[in-house]
Design a protein around this motif. Structure first.
Motif, PDB file in Angstrom:
ATOM      1  N   SER A   1       0.762  -1.189   0.131  1.00 43.78           N
ATOM      2  CA  SER A   1      -0.007   0.064  -0.160  1.00 43.78           C
ATOM      3  C   SER A   1       0.785   1.157   0.104  1.00 43.78           C
ATOM      4  CB  SER A   1      -0.873  -0.100   1.448  1.00 43.78           C
ATOM      5  OG  SER A   1      -0.181  -0.156   2.360  1.00 43.78           O
ATOM      6  N   GLN A   2       2.236   1.064   0.106  1.00 42.68           N
ATOM      7  CA  GLN A   2       2.943   2.249   0.338  1.00 42.68           C
ATOM      8  C   GLN A   2       3.018   3.069  -1.053  1.00 42.68           C
ATOM      9  OE1 GLN A   2       6.494   2.458   2.731  1.00 42.68           O
ATOM     10  NE2 GLN A   2       5.463   4.460   2.765  1.00 42.68           N
ATOM     11  N   ASP A   3       3.069   4.221  -1.072  1.00 38.03           N
ATOM     12  CA  ASP A   3       2.933   5.227  -2.236  1.00 38.03           C
ATOM     13  C   ASP A   3       4.229   5.774  -2.291  1.00 38.03           C
ATOM     14  OD1 ASP A   3       2.171   6.604  -4.465  1.00 38.03           O
ATOM     15  OD2 ASP A   3       0.155   6.843  -3.819  1.00 38.03           O
ATOM     16  N   ILE A   4       4.567   5.887  -3.453  1.00 34.54           N
ATOM     17  CA  ILE A   4       5.882   6.628  -3.621  1.00 34.54           C
ATOM     18  C   ILE A   4       5.539   8.415  -3.337  1.00 34.54           C
ATOM     19  CG2 ILE A   4       5.666   7.276  -6.123  1.00 34.54           C
ATOM     20  CD1 ILE A   4       8.905   6.202  -4.501  1.00 34.54           C
ATOM     21  N   ALA A   5       4.268   8.586  -3.548  1.00 30.72           N
ATOM     22  CA  ALA A   5       3.977   9.781  -3.486  1.00 30.72           C
ATOM     23  C   ALA A   5       4.176  10.535  -1.792  1.00 30.72           C
ATOM     24  CB  ALA A   5       2.347   9.921  -3.555  1.00 30.72           C
ATOM     25  N   ASP A   6       4.284   9.526  -1.068  1.00 30.55           N
ATOM     26  CA  ASP A   6       4.645  10.072   0.543  1.00 30.55           C
ATOM     27  C   ASP A   6       6.121  10.503   0.321  1.00 30.55           C
ATOM     28  OD1 ASP A   6       2.408   8.555   0.910  1.00 30.55           O
ATOM     29  OD2 ASP A   6       3.134   6.809   1.945  1.00 30.55           O
ATOM     30  N   LEU A   7       6.758  10.147  -0.565  1.00 23.67           N
ATOM     31  CA  LEU A   7       8.250  10.600  -0.746  1.00 23.67           C
ATOM     32  C   LEU A   7       8.233  11.965  -1.695  1.00 23.67           C
ATOM     33  CD1 LEU A   7      10.928   7.998  -1.269  1.00 23.67           C
ATOM     34  CD2 LEU A   7      10.798   9.727   0.639  1.00 23.67           C
ATOM     35  N   THR A   8       7.661  11.901  -2.818  1.00 19.06           N
ATOM     36  CA  THR A   8       7.920  12.876  -3.657  1.00 19.06           C
ATOM     37  C   THR A   8       6.561  13.793  -3.904  1.00 19.06           C
ATOM     38  OG1 THR A   8       7.451  11.371  -5.492  1.00 19.06           O
ATOM     39  CG2 THR A   8       9.714  11.691  -4.774  1.00 19.06           C
ATOM     40  N   GLY A   9       5.318  13.351  -3.462  1.00 16.48           N
ATOM     41  CA  GLY A   9       4.272  14.220  -3.642  1.00 16.48           C
ATOM     42  C   GLY A   9       3.411  13.647  -4.417  1.00 16.48           C
ATOM     43  N   SER A  10       2.476  14.205  -4.992  1.00 18.58           N
ATOM     44  CA  SER A  10       1.401  13.630  -5.992  1.00 18.58           C
ATOM     45  C   SER A  10       0.374  14.629  -6.597  1.00 18.58           C
ATOM     46  CB  SER A  10       0.368  12.531  -5.195  1.00 18.58           C
ATOM     47  OG  SER A  10      -0.438  13.414  -4.420  1.00 18.58           O
ATOM     48  N   ILE A  11      -0.208  13.898  -7.706  1.00 18.63           N
ATOM     49  CA  ILE A  11      -1.075  14.921  -8.374  1.00 18.63           C
ATOM     50  C   ILE A  11      -2.333  15.206  -7.634  1.00 18.63           C
ATOM     51  CG2 ILE A  11      -2.663  14.789 -10.363  1.00 18.63           C
ATOM     52  CD1 ILE A  11      -0.510  13.385 -11.872  1.00 18.63           C
TER      53      ILE A  11
ATOM     54  N   ARG B   1       0.667  18.112  -5.877  1.00 20.37           N
ATOM     55  CA  ARG B   1       1.101  18.661  -4.483  1.00 20.37           C
ATOM     56  C   ARG B   1       2.606  18.264  -4.023  1.00 20.37           C
ATOM     57  NH1 ARG B   1      -4.275  17.078  -2.377  1.00 20.37           N
ATOM     58  NH2 ARG B   1      -3.463  15.089  -2.121  1.00 20.37           N
ATOM     59  N   PHE B   2       3.251  19.077  -4.019  1.00 22.09           N
ATOM     60  CA  PHE B   2       4.632  18.923  -3.485  1.00 22.09           C
ATOM     61  C   PHE B   2       4.666  18.729  -2.004  1.00 22.09           C
ATOM     62  CE2 PHE B   2       5.121  21.037  -7.503  1.00 22.09           C
ATOM     63  CZ  PHE B   2       6.030  20.670  -8.103  1.00 22.09           C
ATOM     64  N   ASP B   3       4.126  17.478  -1.744  1.00 23.55           N
ATOM     65  CA  ASP B   3       4.296  17.707  -0.209  1.00 23.55           C
ATOM     66  C   ASP B   3       4.546  16.050   0.519  1.00 23.55           C
ATOM     67  OD1 ASP B   3       2.182  15.776  -1.195  1.00 23.55           O
ATOM     68  OD2 ASP B   3       0.655  16.646   0.242  1.00 23.55           O
ATOM     69  N   GLY B   4       5.377  15.558  -0.374  1.00 25.73           N
ATOM     70  CA  GLY B   4       6.026  14.095  -0.102  1.00 25.73           C
ATOM     71  C   GLY B   4       7.285  14.642   0.936  1.00 25.73           C
ATOM     72  N   GLU B   5       7.650  13.694   1.653  1.00 27.90           N
ATOM     73  CA  GLU B   5       8.586  13.767   2.869  1.00 27.90           C
ATOM     74  C   GLU B   5       9.877  14.572   2.082  1.00 27.90           C
ATOM     75  OE1 GLU B   5       8.130  14.070   5.993  1.00 27.90           O
ATOM     76  OE2 GLU B   5       5.939  13.036   5.483  1.00 27.90           O
ATOM     77  N   LEU B   6      10.172  14.275   0.876  1.00 29.71           N
ATOM     78  CA  LEU B   6      11.684  14.795   0.175  1.00 29.71           C
ATOM     79  C   LEU B   6      11.418  16.145   0.043  1.00 29.71           C
ATOM     80  CD1 LEU B   6      12.864  12.197  -2.103  1.00 29.71           C
ATOM     81  CD2 LEU B   6      14.006  13.043  -0.179  1.00 29.71           C
TER      82      LEU B   6
END
Ligand SMILES: Nc1ncnc2c1ncn2[C@@H]1O[C@H](COP(=O)(O)OP(=O)(O)OP(=O)(O)O)[C@@H](O)[C@H]1O
Ligand SMILES: [Mg+2]
Length: 631
Positions: A210-220, A238-243
Motif C-alpha cells: 500500500s505504500q505510495d511513492i507519493a509519500d516521498l515525492t508528492g502527488s497529483i 502537490r509537492f508535499d512528499g517528505e523529500l
C-alpha cells in the motif's frame, strides 16, 4: 499563567524574527550576512560547531551532543569529521545518504531527534537563519532564481556558488505571478519545524503493497486538474512528499533497508546528482540531509544483495555503537528514569552503577593480550587508574577490536527490568540486589539470547554482584567510623612518623610522657600486611614512601593519604579490619542491645544524611552486609 506568558513570549519573538522582502532586498541581506545562503549540510555542521567544541585526551568533544548522548564521543567525532564537515564544504559526501548503523537502543533515533530539535532552534537564531521563496511548498532557496548563465557573475560578486535549478513550480510562478521579474519575487524567512513540516521530514516504510511513492515525492492533485487543464501543470501537483517538505533541512528515513526496492531506486539520482523526480516534471533539486538508520544484520544482508550495489556506494555508513563506559551508562539510566513514570522511586546508591557494570561487561570483548582481564579492561575504559596499566595500554586495547560495542545488552532492557522490579517490590525503593536479580530473571525470557550467551551473562551478573559486595561493605564500614577521613588521616600520620624514624634510625617521642621510644614495628606491619608486603620487602616500601614525601615537598606539596594509592588501600583495609568485628556483631545481632541499637541508628542516620540512602535502603544495606560478614 506562567506558561501562557511563555507561549505569548514565544509568539512575539517569532513575530519579531519574521522577515519578508523582494528578491532584491534579499540580495542585500546576503551581502550583509552571506551565511544565510549556506547549504543545509553546512547549516547543520555550523549548528553543531556553534554549540562548542572541546579537546579531551586528544579527541574533540562536541557539546551539541553532550547533554543527551553519553559515552559516544569518539563515534560522534568521527561522524562530524568524516561526514558533516566535508559535507558542509560541498564535497560529494553530502549527496550520500547518511546511514547510522548500530545495535538496538544504541541511541540512533536519539541522535537524529537531537539534530531535528537542534535545527528547529538554530533556524530561529541569527547564525542559523533560513530564507525561502515565499509561498513555495518546498521552501526553495531564493538563489535558485538566478539564471544559470549569470551564476558565474554572481559567484564573482558574492563569493557564493549557487547549485540546483529553479523548480518547475517556481519557474511557472515566476512567469505567471511576477512576469519574469526575478527581482520582485517575494522572499521570506522560514522557521524549520517538524510539526509544521517545514524543512524537517520523516519517512517510515509501511506495508509495501500500500505504500505510495507519493509519500516521498508528492502527488497529483486531481481536484485541481480541471482548473489548470493538465496533469503536467505544476500547480496541479502537490509537492508535499517528505523529500519535498524536508528541503533545506533534513529528512529522516526510518528503517530504510526494510523499504521496498522501488523506493530505494528513487534515491539513486538524489544521492548522485542531488535531485529527484516528482511526477512528470523536470528533476527537482534537493538541499537536504538524508539520514537513515539500521542495525548490523540488516545492513549485512543489504550489501550482500548484488541488486543493491549501485545504492551501496552512495551510502555513507557511520557506526553508532553502545557506550562502553560504566559511569556514562549510569548517566543513560538516570536520564531514562528521569523521563519515565518511575522517576520518584528511591534508587539506592550503587544500584545503577552495578547494573551498568553488568551491561558494559556484556558489550566488551575479551582482551587479546593475556595480562589483563575483562574487569580491569572495563575500569580502564571508564578512565579509572588500574595499577600496572596506563593510557597507552588503553589505546592498545581499543585497537584490538574495530567493532566493539556492536552487541551486548541494550539500555532499554535494563530500564525495563528496573521498572518491573519497582512494580513488583511495591516499596518505592530498590537496591542493586533487586536489580541484579531482575536482570537475571529477564535473561530467561529474552528471546534473542542463546544458551551459551546466557551462561556468559549469568557469569557477568555474579561478577557485578561481587563488585557490589565490596562496595556495600566499604560503605557500611565507612558509616561506622565517626569521621572516616579524619581517622584515615590520623592513622596515616602515625604510620608516616614511624616510617620516618625507622628509615632514619631515630626515635620517636611519646606524646604523653615525652619519653623516647622505638618505632612501632607492630603498627607498621599491621598496615603493610593488608596489601601483602612481606618482611623482606618492607624496607624498600618504607623508603619509597619517604622518597615520595620529599619529592612532593620539593614541589611545595604535602603528602596526604590520597597521594599513594597502595598506602591508601592499606590504611583503608586496616581501618576496616579493626572495625570488622564491631560491624559484624552489630549488624547481625538478632536482638541488639541498647548500645548496639544506638550504633545502628547512628549508622543509618549517617547513611541517609551523607551517602544518599533512605531508611528502607539503609536498613536493607545493613542487613545485607551483616550477612556477608558472617559467611
Ligand atoms: N549513548 C547513549 N547516550 C544517551 N542515551 C542513550 C545512549 N544509548 C541509548 N540511549 C537511550 O536509550 C534509549 C533508546 O535509544 P534510541 O531509541 O535512540 O535507540 P535506537 O538506536 O534508535 O534503537 P532502535 O534500533 O531500537 O531504533 C533512549 O532513551 C536513549 O536516550
Ligand atoms: Mg530507533
Amino acid at each position: 499563567m506562567d506558561i501562557l506568558k511563555k507561549i505569548e513570549q514565544y509568539r512575539s519573538q517569532e513575530e519579531k524574527l519574521r522577515w519578508e522582502g523582494t528578491f532584491a532586498d534579499y540580495l542585500k541581506l546576503v551581502k550583509e550576512k552571506p551565511w544565510v545562503a549556506q547549504s543545509a549540510h553546512s547549516r547543520i555542521y555550523n549548528m553543531i560547531r556553534d554549540a562548542g567544541v572541546e579537546e579531551e585526551n586528544g579527541h574533540k568533544v562536541y557539546r551539541f551532543f553532550s547533554h543527551e548522548m553519553f559515552g559516544l564521543e569518539e563515534a560522534l567525532e568521527k561522524l562530524v569529521e568524516e561526514y558533516f564537515h566535508p559535507a558542509a564544504k560541498r564535497l560529494d559526501v553530502r549527496k550520500r545518504i547518511l546511514l547510522l548503523m548500530g545495535p538496538v537502543s544504541g541511541g540512533k533515533s536519539t541522535l537524529v531527534t537531537m539534530l531535528k530539535r537542534g535545527l528547529e532552534a538554530y533556524s530561529r537564531t541569527d547564525r542559523g537563519a533560513v530564507y525561502a521563496i515565499k509561498g513555495c511548498p518546498m521552501h526553495e532557496d531564493p538563489l535558485h532564481l538566478i539564471p544559470q548563465h549569470l551564476r558565474e557573475d554572481f559567484y564573482r560578486e558574492y563569493g557564493i556558488k549557487v547549485e540546483g535549478n529553479l523548480s518547475p513550480l517556481n519557474t511557472m510562478r515566476l512567469e505567471e505571478e511576477y512576469g519574469g521579474r526575478i527581482e520582485d519575487v517575494l522572499v521570506e524567512r522560514i522557521f524549520l519545524s517538524e510539526d509544521k513540516r517545514v524543512g524537517i521530514g520523516t519517512f517510515s516504510p509501511s506495508d509495501p503493497k500500500s505504500q505510495d511513492i507519493a509519500d516521498l515525492t508528492g502527488s497529483i492533485d486531481f481536484s485541481t486538474i480541471a482548473e489548470y487543464g493538465s496533469e503536467s501543470d505544476p500547480r496541479a501537483y502537490r509537492f508535499d512528499g517528505e523529500l519535498n517538505k524536508a528541503n533545506r533541512g533534513l529528512m529522516e528515513f526510518q528503517e530504510m533497508l526494510k523499504c521496498d526496492e522501488k523506493f530505494l531506486w528513487h534515491l539513486l539520482s538524489l544521492t548522485q546528482e542531488g535531485n529527484f523526480k516528482a511526477g512528470r516534471f523536470a528533476l527537482i533539486s534537493a538541499d537536504e540531509l538524508i539520514v537513515a538508520h539500521t542495525n548490523e544484520t540488516e545492513y549485512r544482508s543489504f550489501i550482500s544483495n548484488k541488486k543493491n550495489e549501485a545504492l551501496h556506494s552512495r551510502i555513507i555508513v557511520m557506526p553508532v555503537p553502545y557506550n562502553l563506559k560504566v559511569s556514562q551508562e549510569e548517566r543513560i539510566y538516570e536520564k531514562m528514569i528521569r523521563d519515565s513514570d518511575v522517576a520518584d522511586v528511591h534508587i539506592a546508591p550503587h544500584t545503577l552503577k552495578v547494573a551498568a557494570m553488568f551491561t558494559v561487561l556484556t558489550r566488551l570483548k575479551e582482551p587479546k593480550r593475556g595480562d589483563i582481564d575483562l574487569l580491569k579492561k572495563m575500569r580502564l575504559y571508564d578512565g579509572e587508574n588500574v595499577e600496572g596499566f596506563n593510557s597507552s595500554d588503553l589505546n592498545e586495547l581499543k585497537k584490538e577490536y574495530q567493532d566493539e560495542g556492536m552487541s551486548g545488552i541494550d539500555p532499554r532492557y535494563v530500564i525495563n527490568r528496573i521498572s518491573s522490579t519497582i512494580i513488583r517490590k511495591k516499596v518505592p525503593s530498590i537496591n542493586a540486589l533487586d536489580v541484579l536479580r531482575s536482570l537475571k530473571e529477564g535473561l530467561d525470557q529474552h528471546p534473542s539470547i542463546t544458551q551459551e550467551l546466557r551462561e556468559k551473562y549469568l557469569n557477568f551478573i555474579s561478577v557485578a554482584r561481587k563488585e557490589y559486595d565490596e562496595m556495600a561493605k566499604k560503605e557500611v564500614q565507612k558509616a561506622f567510623v565517626y569521621s572516616y577521613e579524619e581517622s584515615a588521616k590520623t592513622l596515616m600520620d602515625n604510620y608516616l612518623d614511624n616510617v620516618e624514624a625507622f628509615c632514619n634510625k631515630s626515635k620517636l617521642r611519646d606524646p604523653l610522657t615525652g619519653e623516647e621510644i622505638n618505632p612501632d614495628e607492630k603498627l607498621m606491619r599491621s598496615i603493610e600486611e593488608q596489601i601483602g608486603i612481606s618482611e623482606n620487602a618492607k624496607k624498600a616500601f618504607r623508603e619509597e614512601i619517604l622518597i615520595r614525601i620529599s619529592a612532593l615537598a620539593r614541589k611545595g606539596k604535602r603528602f596526604d593519604y590520597r597521594s599513594h594509592a597502595r598506602l591508601r588501600e592499606a590504611i583503608q583495609k586496616k581501618l576496616f579490619a579493626d572495625l570488622k568485628d564491631v560491624v559484624k556483631i552489630t549488624t547481625s545481632a538478632k536482638t541488639p542491645d541498647e548500645q548496639q541499637l544506638k550504633k545502628i541508628n547512628e549508622v543509618v542516620a549517617r547513611l541517609i544524611d551523607e551517602h544518599g540512602y533512605n531508611s528502607t535502603s539503609a536498613n536493607e544495606l545493613l542487613r545485607y552486609v551483616g550477612s556477608l560478614l558472617n559467611r
